[in-house]
Design a protein around this motif. Structure first.
Motif, mmCIF file in Angstrom:
data_model
loop_
_atom_site.group_PDB
_atom_site.id
_atom_site.type_symbol
_atom_site.label_atom_id
_atom_site.label_comp_id
_atom_site.label_asym_id
_atom_site.label_seq_id
_atom_site.Cartn_x
_atom_site.Cartn_y
_atom_site.Cartn_z
ATOM 1 N N ASP A 122 0.808 -1.220 0.000
ATOM 2 C CA ASP A 122 0.000 0.000 0.000
ATOM 3 C C ASP A 122 0.841 1.269 0.000
ATOM 4 O O ASP A 122 0.333 2.346 0.279
ATOM 5 N N HIS A 123 2.143 1.168 -0.307
ATOM 6 C CA HIS A 123 3.009 2.347 -0.300
ATOM 7 C C HIS A 123 4.098 2.203 -1.362
ATOM 8 O O HIS A 123 4.158 1.195 -2.064
ATOM 9 N N VAL A 124 4.946 3.204 -1.470
ATOM 10 C CA VAL A 124 6.070 3.180 -2.411
ATOM 11 C C VAL A 124 7.362 3.231 -1.604
ATOM 12 O O VAL A 124 7.506 4.058 -0.701
ATOM 13 N N ASP A 125 8.279 2.311 -1.906
ATOM 14 C CA ASP A 125 9.623 2.337 -1.344
ATOM 15 C C ASP A 125 10.529 3.032 -2.342
ATOM 16 O O ASP A 125 10.291 2.966 -3.552
ATOM 17 N N TYR A 126 11.586 3.671 -1.851
ATOM 18 C CA TYR A 126 12.594 4.268 -2.712
ATOM 19 C C TYR A 126 13.938 3.624 -2.404
ATOM 20 O O TYR A 126 14.361 3.585 -1.247
ATOM 21 N N ALA A 127 14.590 3.076 -3.437
ATOM 22 C CA ALA A 127 15.894 2.435 -3.287
ATOM 23 C C ALA A 127 16.958 3.513 -3.199
ATOM 24 O O ALA A 127 17.043 4.393 -4.062
ATOM 25 N N HIS A 135 19.458 0.275 0.425
ATOM 26 C CA HIS A 135 18.337 -0.008 1.302
ATOM 27 C C HIS A 135 17.115 0.704 0.769
ATOM 28 O O HIS A 135 17.181 1.432 -0.213
ATOM 29 N N LEU A 136 15.971 0.460 1.391
ATOM 30 C CA LEU A 136 14.716 1.013 0.895
ATOM 31 C C LEU A 136 14.078 1.874 1.960
ATOM 32 O O LEU A 136 14.042 1.514 3.135
ATOM 33 N N GLU A 158 11.979 -2.749 6.049
ATOM 34 C CA GLU A 158 12.577 -4.067 6.225
ATOM 35 C C GLU A 158 11.548 -5.037 6.790
ATOM 36 O O GLU A 158 10.787 -4.683 7.679
ATOM 37 N N PRO A 159 11.556 -6.277 6.300
ATOM 38 C CA PRO A 159 10.644 -7.271 6.859
ATOM 39 C C PRO A 159 11.114 -7.732 8.236
ATOM 40 O O PRO A 159 12.291 -7.642 8.563
ATOM 41 N N THR A 175 18.649 -3.212 -5.799
ATOM 42 C CA THR A 175 19.695 -3.605 -4.878
ATOM 43 C C THR A 175 19.215 -3.394 -3.450
ATOM 44 O O THR A 175 18.685 -2.348 -3.111
ATOM 45 N N HIS A 176 19.399 -4.416 -2.632
ATOM 46 C CA HIS A 176 18.935 -4.373 -1.247
ATOM 47 C C HIS A 176 20.026 -5.004 -0.382
ATOM 48 O O HIS A 176 20.133 -6.219 -0.295
ATOM 49 N N GLY A 177 20.853 -4.175 0.193
ATOM 50 C CA GLY A 177 21.973 -4.672 0.986
ATOM 51 C C GLY A 177 22.944 -5.438 0.118
ATOM 52 O O GLY A 177 23.445 -4.911 -0.877
#
Length: 98
Positions: free
Chosen positions: A28-33, A37-38, A50-51, A74-76
């Motif tokens: 329900d939202h937007v993450d930014y890389a 990280h996001l 983060e989960p 890219t995530h970590g």
């Protein structure tokens, strides 16, 4: 999936459609890389998105990769693949839900 509330303490940059960082629809939202990280906007500040814990995505037969057609971010130390409003990450022979 539970998302931990980790506020990004000194994040002066305002993310948005023209900020130059990859936008990723996430539920329900937007993450930014940003820098591996996001971030997500939350109540006037930015949170690390983060989960909580290990959430395996069951029955996910699709193999993500460079030519799979899904957006990667890219995530970590790994890549997440954006699929149906959530992110998948390869982990020990299966895909995790991020």
């Amino acid at each position: 999936m539970t998302v931990l509330h980790h506020e990004h303490p000194t994040h002066a940059h305002a993310h948005g459609p023209d900020c130059g960082h990859r936008a990723v629809d996430h539920g329900d939202h937007v993450d930014y890389a940003h820098d591996g990280h996001l971030h997500r906007e939350h109540s006037g500040h930015w949170d690390e998105c983060e989960p909580a814990g290990h959430v395996s995505h069951e029955a996910h037969a699709h193999e993500h990769g460079p030519d799979c057609g899904h957006q990667s971010v890219t995530h970590g130390d790994h890549l997440d693949y954006v699929h149906d409003g959530h992110r998948h990450a390869a982990h020990d022979g299966h895909w995790d839900d991020h």
